[in-house]
Design an enzyme around this catalytic site. Structure first.
Site, PDB file in Angstrom:
ATOM      1  N   ASP A  85     -10.784   2.602   4.120  1.00  0.00           N
ATOM      2  CA  ASP A  85     -11.228   1.282   3.620  1.00  0.00           C
ATOM      3  C   ASP A  85     -12.553   1.179   3.537  1.00  0.00           C
ATOM      4  O   ASP A  85     -13.126   0.105   3.097  1.00  0.00           O
ATOM      5  CB  ASP A  85     -10.757   0.255   4.767  1.00  0.00           C
ATOM      6  N   LYS A 110       0.876  -1.442  -0.006  1.00  0.00           N
ATOM      7  CA  LYS A 110       0.086   0.131  -0.131  1.00  0.00           C
ATOM      8  C   LYS A 110       0.929   1.242   0.184  1.00  0.00           C
ATOM      9  O   LYS A 110       0.630   2.127  -0.716  1.00  0.00           O
ATOM     10  CB  LYS A 110      -0.821   0.004   1.084  1.00  0.00           C
ATOM     11  N   GLN A 112      -5.035  -1.579   9.642  1.00  0.00           N
ATOM     12  CA  GLN A 112      -4.880  -2.855   9.053  1.00  0.00           C
ATOM     13  C   GLN A 112      -5.641  -3.848   9.721  1.00  0.00           C
ATOM     14  O   GLN A 112      -5.077  -4.156  11.057  1.00  0.00           O
ATOM     15  CB  GLN A 112      -3.471  -3.015   8.732  1.00  0.00           C
TER      16      GLN A 112
END
Ligand code: NDP
Length: 276
Positions: A115, A48, A92
């Site tokens: 996200d 990422k 995460q």
């Protein structure tokens, strides 16, 4: 059988995003919180970071020990929420067991929810609305399906795996866009028979090579979300060799939904920035 080349589609999306960020005076900035030493999570965050920097998105990783207290993580998210330089935040997943994932994700300012997993966005999906920010993996699955140019409206869909981050949001998104949809989990009886009747099979269960030709309708589209390590090799939840003669389209692992998810995350970062 044709491959859905997630890497190629992802590169195209990233190139489009880069053209947009080049024109900006200030840039989107993604803060990523990584807790513990899960090697897979560590690798995903590295990818990422690399991709974000390639397309001019600022990036900072906050690496916290696996035993970090929940209150400390919530404190950090609150700080990032209040930091005007930070335009997107990602925690995460999965988190170490002692932490409450729902509580932590709901602390993120929905306007910085990179996200797309904040309850505000998930609840909109559940109510049949389209949120401004889609969960990145759901976005990736939709992009993969779009690339086959099929008409979703007259297709039946089965989703195997009912998690809050992949299976369920994808189910809610597709529900009003396809002819028929069902979602299954480990308690489902006669899974092969049910899957075999559907035109599109989406699998996110975390069980290496679980889905074989026995689960697949002839000329079906297979979306394999799984990322598993077997003897140092990355494999999906679908047994590619077994299904390839029966399916019309398959996403490979690696090189399918994985890279597409990263590009959809970064697309979300650019969208959040544009809403400021
Ligand atoms: P979870 O463990 O949170 O959920 C797994 C789901 O699959 C559960 O609903 C579980 O059922 C169901 N399941 C497990 N075994 C079976 C089985 N034998 N038959 C039917 N259903 C089963 O997983 P995640 O959703 O987080 O991840 C799934 C996979 O996707 C993993 O390999 C993960 O690495 C990958 N992943 C990939 C991403 C990407 O970007 N490409 C992003 C996120 C995840 P039950 O509800 O009964 O427990």
């Amino acid at each position: 059988m044709k491959l859905i080349n997630g890497q190629k589609i992802s590169n195209k999306i990233l190139a489009g995003l880069k053209r947009k960020t080049e024109k900006l005076k200030t840039k989107p900035f993604l803060a990523v919180i990584l807790i513990g030493k899960n090697p897979a999570s560590n690798l995903y965050v590295k990818i990422k970071e690399k991709r974000a920097k390639e397309i001019n998105i600022g990036f900072k990783k906050y690496l916290l020990p696996g035993k970090t207290k929940q209150s400390k993580i919530i404190g950090l998210i609150t700080e990032l929420n209040n930091n005007p330089k930070v335009t997107a935040i990602l925690v995460q997943l999965p988190l170490p067991r002692h932490l409450d994932t729902d509580k932590i994700i709901s602390t993120i300012d929905p306007n910085k929810d990179a996200d797309g997993l904040h309850p505000k966005h998930l609840n909109q999906l559940k109510r049949g609305q389209t949120p401004s920010i889609l969960p990145a993996t759901t976005g990736a699955i939709i992009e993969a399906l779009k690339s086959t140019r099929i008409n979703l409206k007259n297709k039946s869909v089965a989703i195997v795996g009912k998690s809050k981050i992949v299976g369920l949001p994808t189910y809610y998104y597709l529900k009003k866009r396809v002819k028929q949809i069902n979602i299954y989990n480990s308690k489902t009886k006669n899974l092969p028979g049910k899957c075999k009747r559907t035109d599109i099979l989406i699998v996110a269960i975390g069980q290496p090579n679980f889905i074989t030709a026995n689960y697949v309708k002839k000329n079906a589209i297979i979306i394999d979300v799984g990322i598993n390590k077997v003897s140092g090799k990355t494999v999906g939840d679908v047994d590619f060799e077994s299904v390839k003669k029966k399916a019309a389209w398959v996403t490979p692992v690696p090189g399918g939904i994985g890279p597409l998810t990263v590009s959809m995350l970064l697309k979300n970062c650019c969208l959040l920035y544009s809403f400021l």
